[in-house]
Design a protein around this motif. Structure first.
Motif, PDB file in Angstrom:
ATOM      1  N   THR A  47       0.852  -1.191   0.000  1.00 55.04           N
ATOM      2  CA  THR A  47       0.000   0.000   0.000  1.00 55.04           C
ATOM      3  C   THR A  47       0.886   1.239   0.000  1.00 55.04           C
ATOM      4  OG1 THR A  47      -0.132   0.094   2.417  1.00 55.04           O
ATOM      5  CG2 THR A  47      -1.864  -1.140   1.286  1.00 55.04           C
ATOM      6  N   SER A  48       0.306   2.342  -0.391  1.00 55.50           N
ATOM      7  CA  SER A  48       1.037   3.603  -0.440  1.00 55.50           C
ATOM      8  C   SER A  48       1.198   4.200   0.960  1.00 55.50           C
ATOM      9  CB  SER A  48       0.270   4.580  -1.337  1.00 55.50           C
ATOM     10  OG  SER A  48       0.821   5.869  -1.255  1.00 55.50           O
ATOM     11  N   HIS A  51      -2.095   5.959   2.279  1.00 54.85           N
ATOM     12  CA  HIS A  51      -3.358   5.215   2.285  1.00 54.85           C
ATOM     13  C   HIS A  51      -3.711   4.754   3.697  1.00 54.85           C
ATOM     14  CE1 HIS A  51      -3.243   4.210  -2.264  1.00 54.85           C
ATOM     15  NE2 HIS A  51      -3.538   5.472  -2.022  1.00 54.85           N
ATOM     16  N   ASP A  54      -7.004   2.944   4.583  1.00 57.48           N
ATOM     17  CA  ASP A  54      -7.272   1.566   4.164  1.00 57.48           C
ATOM     18  C   ASP A  54      -7.578   0.708   5.384  1.00 57.48           C
ATOM     19  OD1 ASP A  54      -6.833   2.309   1.576  1.00 57.48           O
ATOM     20  OD2 ASP A  54      -4.968   1.178   1.321  1.00 57.48           O
ATOM     21  N   CYS A 135       1.900   8.199   9.243  1.00 55.47           N
ATOM     22  CA  CYS A 135       1.654   7.532   7.957  1.00 55.47           C
ATOM     23  C   CYS A 135       2.630   6.380   7.758  1.00 55.47           C
ATOM     24  CB  CYS A 135       1.782   8.516   6.805  1.00 55.47           C
ATOM     25  SG  CYS A 135       0.518   9.795   6.787  1.00 55.47           S
ATOM     26  N   GLN A 139       1.651   2.489   7.334  1.00 56.70           N
ATOM     27  CA  GLN A 139       2.058   1.735   6.151  1.00 56.70           C
ATOM     28  C   GLN A 139       2.790   0.454   6.545  1.00 56.70           C
ATOM     29  OE1 GLN A 139       5.212   3.339   3.693  1.00 56.70           O
ATOM     30  NE2 GLN A 139       4.315   2.437   1.840  1.00 56.70           N
TER      31      GLN A 139
END
Length: 183
Positions: A47-48, A51, A54, A135, A139
């Motif tokens: 995943t970015s 994101h 998510d 973030c 991730q």
């Protein structure tokens, strides 16, 4: 504009008239070229970085108490050598006294990338954690979860599940079709 004979193009520098092979080009970082794919042999993250939503539950926990997410990540990355609670407490202590937990957590991102051959991306690990700590933690959490780890049970329990043949994620396939002819 262009030389008309080989003697003009070589300018008399070569004794037998053949050019000397050029030195291989030096490795340069081309931002536009590396933007689309990882370096040779490295894999993309599942995943970015941005994101986070998510997994909204993890996003909320990470925003409110990042030491919990970090502890879960560290337990898996260190393969159970340091407990979730111990790693989370160390992270919380560093954050409380210095506000620089990102310097500690970026080490685990580097370990994780090395273990799973993940691409570093546009920025070095310390810069990702410095600018986008929450973030980055989200991730890393999603990456381990997408690799089949149940982040809530820790390394030992995940290894026990693996030995028993239980996977952390349920795989759904296409519905079964009846065998034979049907009208």
């Amino acid at each position: 504009m262009y030389p008309t004979t080989p003697s003009e193009s070589y300018d008399g520098r070569y004794s037998n008239g053949t050019p000397v092979p050029a030195a291989p080009p030096q490795a340069t970082y081309n931002h536009a070229m590396n933007h689309s794919r990882p370096a040779a042999g490295l894999r993309r993250w599942s995943t970015s970085l941005f994101h986070c939503m998510d997994d909204p539950g993890n996003c909320l926990i990470t925003c409110l108490c990042p030491c919990i997410t970090f502890g879960q990540i560290a337990d898996i990355v260190d393969r159970g050598s340091c407990s979730c609670a111990g790693s989370g407490a160390a992270y919380a202590t560093i954050c409380a006294f210095t506000g620089m937990g990102c310097l500690y957590s970026c080490v685990y991102r580097t370990k994780m990338r090395a273990h799973y051959d993940l691409d570093e991306g546009e920025c070095p690990d310390f810069l990702v954690h410095w600018c986008c700590e929450w973030c980055a933690l989200c991730q890393e959490y999603r990456e381990l979860k997408n690799r089949g780890f149940d982040m809530g049970i820790g390394w030992e329990a995940n290894m026990e599940r693996q030995r028993r043949g239980v996977t952390g994620t349920q795989v759904m396939g296409a519905p079964a079709t009846p065998v034979g002819m049907m009208r």
